[in-house]
Motif scaffolding. Sequence first.
Motif, PDB file in Angstrom:
ATOM      1  N   PRO A   1       8.191  -1.590   0.960  1.00 28.23           N
ATOM      2  CA  PRO A   1       8.969  -1.548  -0.113  1.00 28.23           C
ATOM      3  C   PRO A   1       8.509  -2.661  -1.397  1.00 28.23           C
ATOM      4  O   PRO A   1       8.990  -2.313  -2.446  1.00 28.23           O
ATOM      5  CB  PRO A   1      10.471  -1.850   0.436  1.00 28.23           C
ATOM      6  CG  PRO A   1      10.268  -2.371   1.607  1.00 28.23           C
ATOM      7  CD  PRO A   1       9.005  -1.895   2.125  1.00 28.23           C
ATOM      8  N   TYR A   2       7.943  -3.612  -0.879  1.00 28.69           N
ATOM      9  CA  TYR A   2       7.390  -4.821  -1.780  1.00 28.69           C
ATOM     10  C   TYR A   2       6.209  -4.502  -2.488  1.00 28.69           C
ATOM     11  O   TYR A   2       5.894  -5.460  -3.285  1.00 28.69           O
ATOM     12  CB  TYR A   2       7.305  -6.050  -0.948  1.00 28.69           C
ATOM     13  CG  TYR A   2       6.426  -6.007   0.332  1.00 28.69           C
ATOM     14  CD1 TYR A   2       4.852  -6.183   0.020  1.00 28.69           C
ATOM     15  CD2 TYR A   2       6.948  -5.798   1.404  1.00 28.69           C
ATOM     16  CE1 TYR A   2       4.312  -6.094   1.237  1.00 28.69           C
ATOM     17  CE2 TYR A   2       6.021  -5.784   2.603  1.00 28.69           C
ATOM     18  CZ  TYR A   2       4.925  -6.071   2.474  1.00 28.69           C
ATOM     19  OH  TYR A   2       3.846  -5.613   3.783  1.00 28.69           O
ATOM     20  N   PHE A   3       5.808  -3.243  -2.477  1.00 25.73           N
ATOM     21  CA  PHE A   3       4.438  -2.893  -3.256  1.00 25.73           C
ATOM     22  C   PHE A   3       5.123  -1.850  -4.243  1.00 25.73           C
ATOM     23  O   PHE A   3       5.661  -0.874  -4.266  1.00 25.73           O
ATOM     24  CB  PHE A   3       3.515  -1.904  -2.558  1.00 25.73           C
ATOM     25  CG  PHE A   3       2.656  -2.782  -1.461  1.00 25.73           C
ATOM     26  CD1 PHE A   3       1.713  -3.443  -2.001  1.00 25.73           C
ATOM     27  CD2 PHE A   3       2.917  -2.970  -0.067  1.00 25.73           C
ATOM     28  CE1 PHE A   3       0.477  -4.132  -1.284  1.00 25.73           C
ATOM     29  CE2 PHE A   3       2.050  -3.699   0.747  1.00 25.73           C
ATOM     30  CZ  PHE A   3       0.662  -4.068   0.063  1.00 25.73           C
ATOM     31  N   PRO A   4       4.773  -2.362  -5.643  1.00 28.53           N
ATOM     32  CA  PRO A   4       5.364  -1.718  -6.746  1.00 28.53           C
ATOM     33  C   PRO A   4       4.249  -0.391  -6.674  1.00 28.53           C
ATOM     34  O   PRO A   4       3.338  -0.516  -6.192  1.00 28.53           O
ATOM     35  CB  PRO A   4       5.040  -2.598  -7.897  1.00 28.53           C
ATOM     36  CG  PRO A   4       3.931  -3.612  -7.679  1.00 28.53           C
ATOM     37  CD  PRO A   4       4.067  -3.788  -5.916  1.00 28.53           C
ATOM     38  N   PHE A   5       4.483   0.705  -7.593  1.00 27.59           N
ATOM     39  CA  PHE A   5       3.528   1.610  -8.009  1.00 27.59           C
ATOM     40  C   PHE A   5       3.016   2.461  -6.773  1.00 27.59           C
ATOM     41  O   PHE A   5       1.897   2.423  -6.525  1.00 27.59           O
ATOM     42  CB  PHE A   5       2.230   1.109  -8.679  1.00 27.59           C
ATOM     43  CG  PHE A   5       2.850   0.211 -10.050  1.00 27.59           C
ATOM     44  CD1 PHE A   5       3.452   0.577 -10.918  1.00 27.59           C
ATOM     45  CD2 PHE A   5       2.336  -1.152  -9.804  1.00 27.59           C
ATOM     46  CE1 PHE A   5       3.698  -0.306 -12.033  1.00 27.59           C
ATOM     47  CE2 PHE A   5       2.654  -1.923 -11.013  1.00 27.59           C
ATOM     48  CZ  PHE A   5       3.541  -1.319 -11.930  1.00 27.59           C
TER      49      PHE A   5
END
Length: 125
Positions: free
Chosen positions: A34-38
Amino acid sequence: MVKKINLAIFCLFYFGAGINHFWHPVNYLAIIPPYFPFKEFINYASGILEITCAVLMFFSATRKAAMYLTIFLLIAFIPAHIYMIQLKGCVSPAFCFPEWVAWVRLFPLQFVLIWWAYKTGTVKY
C-alpha cells in the motif's frame, strides 16, 4: 540442446508472466504494498518489462541486457513478496494460499529465479 530448451522455457515463462499482468491485473494490484503509489502503472510497467526480458533474452546480442533487467525486476519484486508474507498468504479472498507458500516465493524461489536469469544470460548458445 538442453541450453536451447532452457532458453525457450525462460522466454516463455517471462513472456507469459508479463502477459498475465494484463490478463489478471487484480491479482498483481493486490500484492503491491500500500505504500507504493500508482499501482496500476507499476503493474502494467512490470508486465511490459517482463515481456521485454523474454524478447531480449531470445537474441544473443541483447541477452546480457535481458539478464540484468530480469535480475533488477526480481529484486524490485521483493517488497511484494514481503507484503504477501505480512498478509500471511491471503491477499484477498480470491487470492489466498498457505503462508508457507508466501515464504517459499521469497526464499528460495526469488533467489533461484535470479540464478536462472544469470545462468541463462551468460551461457553461450
